[in-house]
Design an enzyme around this catalytic site. Structure first.
Site, PDB file in Angstrom:
ATOM      1  N   GLU A  47       0.857  -1.196   0.000  1.00 36.23           N
ATOM      2  CA  GLU A  47       0.000   0.000   0.000  1.00 36.23           C
ATOM      3  C   GLU A  47       0.897   1.251   0.000  1.00 36.23           C
ATOM      4  OE1 GLU A  47      -1.586   0.723   3.923  1.00 36.23           O
ATOM      5  OE2 GLU A  47      -3.387   1.710   3.125  1.00 36.23           O
ATOM      6  N   LYS A 132      -9.388   1.917  -1.909  1.00 33.52           N
ATOM      7  CA  LYS A 132      -9.592   1.357  -0.558  1.00 33.52           C
ATOM      8  C   LYS A 132     -10.941   1.777   0.031  1.00 33.52           C
ATOM      9  CE  LYS A 132      -7.051   1.151   3.854  1.00 33.52           C
ATOM     10  NZ  LYS A 132      -5.786   1.613   4.484  1.00 33.52           N
ATOM     11  N   GLU A 151      -6.001   8.752   7.647  1.00 40.16           N
ATOM     12  CA  GLU A 151      -6.518   8.309   6.339  1.00 40.16           C
ATOM     13  C   GLU A 151      -7.864   8.932   6.027  1.00 40.16           C
ATOM     14  OE1 GLU A 151      -5.855   4.441   4.598  1.00 40.16           O
ATOM     15  OE2 GLU A 151      -4.927   3.828   6.490  1.00 40.16           O
TER      16      GLU A 151
HETATM   17  N1  CDT Z   1      -2.964   1.344   6.490  1.00 43.34           N
HETATM   18  C1  CDT Z   1      -3.866   0.727   7.253  1.00 43.34           C
HETATM   19  O1  CDT Z   1      -5.002   0.534   6.858  1.00 43.34           O
HETATM   20  N2  CDT Z   1      -3.465   0.386   8.504  1.00 43.34           N
HETATM   21  C2  CDT Z   1      -4.355  -0.173   9.461  1.00 43.34           C
HETATM   22  C3  CDT Z   1      -3.923   0.191  10.814  1.00 43.34           C
HETATM   23  C4  CDT Z   1      -4.802  -0.307  11.842  1.00 43.34           C
HETATM   24  S1  CDT Z   1      -3.905  -1.311  12.942  1.00 43.34           S
HETATM   25  C5  CDT Z   1      -5.097  -2.247  13.742  1.00 43.34           C
HETATM   26  C6  CDT Z   1      -4.442  -1.690   9.384  1.00 43.34           C
HETATM   27  O2  CDT Z   1      -5.554  -2.206   9.442  1.00 43.34           O
HETATM   28  O3  CDT Z   1      -3.437  -2.379   9.312  1.00 43.34           O
END
Ligand code: CDT
Length: 348
Positions: A47, A132, A151
């Site tokens: 990503e 996304k 985000e």
């Molecule tokens: N980039 C991304 O979506 N990161 C999120 C962070 C949350 S950590 C529980 C993920 O789901 O990995």
């Protein structure tokens, strides 16, 4: 004839805020060269693979972040990646921040920003785009957090659903490839929508901090890796598909991300796993016929699914409290929404 494709997750070590796309692209080309030597036909990059994970940085004016987005793909800076992949005949999945002038649901043309991934053929054609859907984090600066996860500030939720495409790839005349991005992997709904299109290979990239940065409490780092892998392994098994999950790893802008890229088979087994926090290529030979057992037996959707019982999955967002039991046998009325939560609650 067995349907075997050799695939790779091209994990990337950190990309610091000051580093240019050119450096990131050069590193990705080095990984493609290694992939070529190993006979790889399809590579998954993480990503937001071209830049630092910039949603950790708060900027008052969102437009100040526009230099982290791609307005064209390929661009002058990313064209060498496309050229290298074409030279080797390797298809790839690439995550990046997308900025576009596009009409919204009301028909109004406006500037829009998405967390996007594309699927590119070994001939350099863009076959499929995904934006996304599940955006974690928050939209405003949160002083309680140890690191911001903005985000919801920098992206709109994706508007392309969860697409799957049947396409030639490598030596295969056709396979069903679907995409998701990072937080999507934690949502069974995303996997099932791909499964309902007969997906055989899910490509996904992620950036996940090693520690819980919400300031809401302690979460053991090993459990964060466990939850990531649990989600991917369950999604692959329950939809009888291979999955290639490619991480950004290591300490980026002072923030540690856990890596642990994996390739998973339709039984939910891990076939390959990254062990470093750097650029690392992991590979696996995927026999797509291994998808058949699950798709025709325990997860033969056409025989066993009961959508008439799944209404709440699409009809509601938060949980609703169940009916309350009473000794008199009366079911008392439902109580308040148990999902009551702060409007901008976090996920990470
Ligand atoms: N980039 C991304 O979506 N990161 C999120 C962070 C949350 S950590 C529980 C993920 O789901 O990995």
């Amino acid at each position: 004839m067995p349907r075997i494709i050799t695939v790779a997750a091209a994990q990337l070590g950190p990309i610091q805020r000051a580093e240019s796309r050119q450096i990131a692209v050069e590193r990705m080309i080095r990984l493609l060269e290694r992939a070529h030597v190993r006979g790889v036909e399809f590579v998954v990059f993480p990503e937001l693979a071209l830049t630092t994970f910039f949603p950790r940085h708060y900027l008052e004016d969102v437009a100040e972040a526009d230099h982290w987005y791609e307005a064209t793909m390929p661009s002058d800076e990313t064209a060498p990646l496309f050229a290298a992949a074409k030279r080797f005949g390797i298809g790839f999945h690439l995550g990046f921040a997308e900025i576009v002038d596009e009409a919204d649901e009301t028909g109004a043309l406006r500037r829009r920003r998405f967390n996007t991934a594309i699927l590119v053929s070994g001939k350099g054609d863009i076959l499929l785009k995904y934006r996304k859907v599940h955006l974690p984090g928050h939209a405003e600066f949160d002083p309680r957090r140890t690191t911001q996860h903005l985000e919801k500030r920098y992206f709109e939720p994706g508007n392309l659903g969860f697409p799957v495409i049947r396409t030639p790839m490598g030596g295969l005349s056709g396979l069903n490839i679907g995409m998701m991005i990072c937080n999507d992997r934690r949502w069974p709904e995303a996997w099932r929508v791909l499964g309902l299109q007969g997906v055989e290979l899910v490509a996904l990239g992620y950036n996940t901090p090693s520690t819980n940065t919400t300031g809401a409490g302690f979460e053991a780092p090993h459990l964060r890796v466990f939850h990531s892998q649990l989600s991917i392994q369950a999604g692959a098994y329950q939809n009888a598909t291979f999955a290639i999950a490619s991480a950004k790893a290591g300490v980026e802008d002072g923030n540690e991300m856990f890596g642990h890229s994996i390739i998973v088979n339709p039984q939910g087994e891990i076939m390959a796993q990254a062990t470093s926090w750097q650029d690392e290529l992991i590979t696996a030979d995927c026999d797509l016929d291994q998808c058949t057992l699950g798709k025709t037996t325990v997860f033969a959707f056409d025989k066993h699914r009961r959508p008439e019982a799944y209404g709440p999955i699409t009809a509601q967002i938060g949980a609703i409290a169940p009916a309350v039991w009473s000794r008199e046998g009366q079911i008392l009325s439902r109580t308040a929404d148990v999902a009551s939560r702060p409007a901008d609650s976090d996920a990470d």
